[in-house]
Design an enzyme around this catalytic site. Structure first.
Site, PDB file in Angstrom:
ATOM      1  N   TYR A 144     -58.068 -32.870 -11.486  1.00  0.00           N
ATOM      2  CA  TYR A 144     -58.471 -34.065 -12.215  1.00  0.00           C
ATOM      3  C   TYR A 144     -59.895 -33.917 -12.745  1.00  0.00           C
ATOM      4  CZ  TYR A 144     -59.419 -38.989 -13.210  1.00  0.00           C
ATOM      5  OH  TYR A 144     -59.765 -40.167 -13.821  1.00  0.00           O
ATOM      6  N   SER A 178     -63.950 -39.490 -17.395  1.00  0.00           N
ATOM      7  CA  SER A 178     -64.266 -40.039 -16.077  1.00  0.00           C
ATOM      8  C   SER A 178     -65.593 -39.463 -15.622  1.00  0.00           C
ATOM      9  CB  SER A 178     -63.176 -39.670 -15.067  1.00  0.00           C
ATOM     10  OG  SER A 178     -63.565 -39.999 -13.744  1.00  0.00           O
TER      11      SER A 178
END
Length: 260
Positions: free
Chosen positions: A159, A146
């Site tokens: 995350y 990501s």
């Protein structure tokens, strides 16, 4: 469970791709894109029902196996079930979003869950399927990270840290297996339009007292294209990466020009 039907056509005909987290969202979109280009796809995930639904949609050349990528025994069972299948594409897509909270309010259990799935899962699946690729002298691994692994994402520390770990794992692994003819790359999507981002906008609206539409507008205004990317674009990016034999150790940014 496997569909049967016509002989495959397309640039990926004859190849078999394992897609983790393949029952919904990005995993399902990636599976559809690979399947449309002729690949046989094997979907893996923790819940059988969504995997079955995607396989029913795809029909021929689609199969599924229940697997928890964070569990070594589950991944070993998946590898054993596919021992007679020449899996030459692995897309490590399985992941969890984790908590939305300041670091000081994140529990150890929440932190561990994110890293167990997002990082340990990539390690376990690569460890299980890379030896056969290396022995054959060919194969591709695409690890879905990501842009949040490279840019600040406030209140999402587990995350962001896990996705940076995936990028580091990928760049190092590329040098371990690249000489054997196996390409390992990272695809780093930006925010993807869909239920997960809708949830984030709702939480941001509640936190700041603005409307959800205003929260979304403030967010997408930070991208060069003024929008989020789509699941279909992520699937197309994986297909494009497989079409570039010289791509190895790369981190492909697919974010519509999103900046921190």
């Amino acid at each position: 469970m496997t569909g049967a039907g016509e002989a495959p056509t397309g640039p990926l005909a004859g190849r078999t791709a394992l897609v983790t987290g393949g029952g919904n969202g990005l995993g399902a979109a990636i599976a559809r894109a690979l399947h449309a280009q002729g690949a046989a796809v094997v979907l893996a995930g923790r819940r059988s029902e969504p995997l079955q639904q995607v396989c029913a949609e795809l029909g021929a050349r689609a199969s599924w196996h229940a697997c928890d990528v964070a569990d070594p025994a589950s991944v070993a069972a998946l590898a054993e079930a596919l021992a007679d299948v020449e899996v030459d594409v692995v897309v490590n897509n399985a992941g969890v979003a984790g908590p939305v909270a300041p670091l000081t309010e994140v529990s150890v259990e929440e932190w561990d869950e994110v890293f167990d799935v997002n990082v340990r899962g990539v390690f376990l699946v690569c460890r299980a399927f890379l030896p056969a690729m290396v022995a054959r002298g060919r194969g591709d691994v695409v690890n879905v990270a990501s842009v949040s692994g490279k840019r600040p994402l406030v209140r999402r520390t587990p995350y962001a840290a896990s996705k940076m770990a995936v990028i580091g794992l990928t760049s190092t692994l590329a040098f371990e297996v690249g000489p054997a003819g196996v390409n390992v790359n990272t695809l780093s999507p930006g925010p993807v339009a869909g239920p997960r981002m809708e949830r984030n906008f709702r939480l941001e609206a509640e936190r700041t007292g603005v409307t959800e539409a205003a929260a979304e507008e403030a967010f997408v205004s930070r991208s060069a294209l003024g929008r989020m990317v789509t699941e279909e674009e992520v699937g197309a990016a994986v297909v494009a990466m497989l079409a570039m034999p010289g791509l190895c150790g790369a981190d492909v940014d697919l974010s519509a020009g999103m900046v921190a």
